[in-house]
Design a protein around this motif. Structure first.
Motif, PDB file in Angstrom:
ATOM      1  N   ALA A  90       0.841  -1.195   0.000  1.00 37.17           N
ATOM      2  CA  ALA A  90       0.000   0.000   0.000  1.00 37.17           C
ATOM      3  C   ALA A  90       0.877   1.246   0.000  1.00 37.17           C
ATOM      4  N   PRO A  91       0.407   2.320  -0.629  1.00 40.81           N
ATOM      5  CA  PRO A  91       1.177   3.578  -0.624  1.00 40.81           C
ATOM      6  C   PRO A  91       1.111   4.238   0.745  1.00 40.81           C
ATOM      7  N   ASN A  92       2.015   5.156   0.983  1.00 39.64           N
ATOM      8  CA  ASN A  92       2.041   5.898   2.240  1.00 39.64           C
ATOM      9  C   ASN A  92       1.044   7.056   2.152  1.00 39.64           C
ATOM     10  N   GLU A  93      -0.215   6.712   2.051  1.00 40.75           N
ATOM     11  CA  GLU A  93      -1.307   7.681   1.943  1.00 40.75           C
ATOM     12  C   GLU A  93      -2.400   7.283   2.925  1.00 40.75           C
ATOM     13  N   LEU A  94      -3.343   8.158   3.140  1.00 40.55           N
ATOM     14  CA  LEU A  94      -4.471   7.862   4.016  1.00 40.55           C
ATOM     15  C   LEU A  94      -5.404   6.892   3.301  1.00 40.55           C
ATOM     16  N   LEU A  95      -5.641   5.748   3.914  1.00 37.43           N
ATOM     17  CA  LEU A  95      -6.486   4.722   3.320  1.00 37.43           C
ATOM     18  C   LEU A  95      -7.803   4.633   4.084  1.00 37.43           C
ATOM     19  N   VAL A  96      -8.899   4.467   3.353  1.00 36.06           N
ATOM     20  CA  VAL A  96     -10.226   4.352   3.965  1.00 36.06           C
ATOM     21  C   VAL A  96     -10.987   3.209   3.291  1.00 36.06           C
ATOM     22  N   GLY A  97     -12.037   2.799   3.955  1.00 37.20           N
ATOM     23  CA  GLY A  97     -12.892   1.750   3.414  1.00 37.20           C
ATOM     24  C   GLY A  97     -12.557   0.395   3.997  1.00 37.20           C
ATOM     25  N   PHE A  98     -13.491  -0.527   3.904  1.00 36.05           N
ATOM     26  CA  PHE A  98     -13.313  -1.903   4.367  1.00 36.05           C
ATOM     27  C   PHE A  98     -12.897  -1.932   5.829  1.00 36.05           C
ATOM     28  N   GLY A  99     -13.477  -1.013   6.632  1.00 40.08           N
ATOM     29  CA  GLY A  99     -13.187  -0.936   8.057  1.00 40.08           C
ATOM     30  C   GLY A  99     -12.201   0.156   8.431  1.00 40.08           C
ATOM     31  N   LEU A 100     -11.420   0.660   7.493  1.00 38.74           N
ATOM     32  CA  LEU A 100     -10.503   1.768   7.755  1.00 38.74           C
ATOM     33  C   LEU A 100     -11.284   3.064   7.625  1.00 38.74           C
ATOM     34  N   HIS A 101     -11.019   4.030   8.522  1.00 40.81           N
ATOM     35  CA  HIS A 101     -11.868   5.223   8.503  1.00 40.81           C
ATOM     36  C   HIS A 101     -11.088   6.498   8.783  1.00 40.81           C
ATOM     37  N   LEU A 102     -11.721   7.597   8.481  1.00 40.01           N
ATOM     38  CA  LEU A 102     -11.247   8.941   8.790  1.00 40.01           C
ATOM     39  C   LEU A 102     -12.364   9.605   9.563  1.00 40.01           C
ATOM     40  N   ARG A 103     -12.115   9.835  10.850  1.00 40.97           N
ATOM     41  CA  ARG A 103     -13.135  10.456  11.718  1.00 40.97           C
ATOM     42  C   ARG A 103     -14.481   9.739  11.595  1.00 40.97           C
ATOM     43  N   ARG A 104     -14.432   8.425  11.605  1.00 37.74           N
ATOM     44  CA  ARG A 104     -15.615   7.556  11.550  1.00 37.74           C
ATOM     45  C   ARG A 104     -16.376   7.629  10.227  1.00 37.74           C
ATOM     46  N   GLN A 105     -15.771   8.181   9.219  1.00 34.42           N
ATOM     47  CA  GLN A 105     -16.391   8.232   7.894  1.00 34.42           C
ATOM     48  C   GLN A 105     -15.670   7.257   6.970  1.00 34.42           C
ATOM     49  N   PHE A 106     -16.357   6.786   5.986  1.00 34.08           N
ATOM     50  CA  PHE A 106     -15.834   5.953   4.904  1.00 34.08           C
ATOM     51  C   PHE A 106     -15.528   4.507   5.312  1.00 34.08           C
ATOM     52  N   ARG A 107     -15.776   4.120   6.559  1.00 32.23           N
ATOM     53  CA  ARG A 107     -15.416   2.767   6.991  1.00 32.23           C
ATOM     54  C   ARG A 107     -16.274   1.693   6.357  1.00 32.23           C
ATOM     55  N   HIS A 108     -17.467   2.044   5.901  1.00 32.01           N
ATOM     56  CA  HIS A 108     -18.387   1.052   5.341  1.00 32.01           C
ATOM     57  C   HIS A 108     -18.243   0.894   3.834  1.00 32.01           C
ATOM     58  N   LEU A 109     -17.272   1.544   3.220  1.00 32.13           N
ATOM     59  CA  LEU A 109     -17.054   1.345   1.787  1.00 32.13           C
ATOM     60  C   LEU A 109     -16.683  -0.104   1.535  1.00 32.13           C
ATOM     61  N   PRO A 110     -17.180  -0.714   0.469  1.00 34.72           N
ATOM     62  CA  PRO A 110     -16.870  -2.115   0.193  1.00 34.72           C
ATOM     63  C   PRO A 110     -15.533  -2.297  -0.531  1.00 34.72           C
ATOM     64  N   PHE A 111     -14.682  -1.282  -0.473  1.00 37.25           N
ATOM     65  CA  PHE A 111     -13.368  -1.335  -1.112  1.00 37.25           C
ATOM     66  C   PHE A 111     -12.423  -0.449  -0.324  1.00 37.25           C
ATOM     67  N   ILE A 112     -11.155  -0.525  -0.613  1.00 36.81           N
ATOM     68  CA  ILE A 112     -10.147   0.321   0.046  1.00 36.81           C
ATOM     69  C   ILE A 112      -9.751   1.404  -0.937  1.00 36.81           C
ATOM     70  N   ALA A 113      -9.771   2.663  -0.472  1.00 40.26           N
ATOM     71  CA  ALA A 113      -9.438   3.795  -1.341  1.00 40.26           C
ATOM     72  C   ALA A 113      -8.394   4.684  -0.630  1.00 40.26           C
ATOM     73  N   SER A 114      -7.728   5.468  -1.429  1.00 41.62           N
ATOM     74  CA  SER A 114      -6.739   6.420  -0.925  1.00 41.62           C
ATOM     75  C   SER A 114      -7.336   7.815  -0.989  1.00 41.62           C
ATOM     76  N   LEU A 115      -7.222   8.576   0.091  1.00 39.31           N
ATOM     77  CA  LEU A 115      -7.728   9.961   0.085  1.00 39.31           C
ATOM     78  C   LEU A 115      -6.590  10.917  -0.187  1.00 39.31           C
TER      79      LEU A 115
END
Length: 86
Positions: free
Chosen positions: A61-86
């Motif tokens: 994974a890149p050294n970036e903020l990752l969200v989705g699939f349980g990973l979150h930013l301030r409790r947002q984006f954790r329910h995405l069915p994929f992992i994304a980079s912000l």
């Protein structure tokens, strides 16, 4: 549970700096664990501050903020069915 003489597999969602896993590996070995290995879904090698050997890696994974699939930013984006980079 005693770990003396046992094989231990640490499973992590993301390995970034390696600080927590380095400490946990040291702690387990100090208590006599026979073998300690690390498994992770996402390995952020560019963020590593401490060299920890990761034996099983799902994805680099890149050294970036990752969200989705349980990973979150301030409790947002954790329910995405994929992992994304912000």
């Amino acid at each position: 549970m005693a770990v003396a003489g046992r094989r231990v597999l640490l499973v992590a969602d993301v390995v970034s700096t390696g600080l927590s896993l380095a400490y946990l590996t040291w702690w387990l070995r100090r208590r006599g664990a026979g073998q300690v290995e690390i498994c992770t879904l996402l390995d952020r090698q560019p963020a590593r501050l401490v060299d920890v050997p990761v034996q099983y890696v799902g994805f680099e994974a890149p050294n970036e903020l990752l969200v989705g699939f349980g990973l979150h930013l301030r409790r947002q984006f954790r329910h995405l069915p994929f992992i994304a980079s912000l």
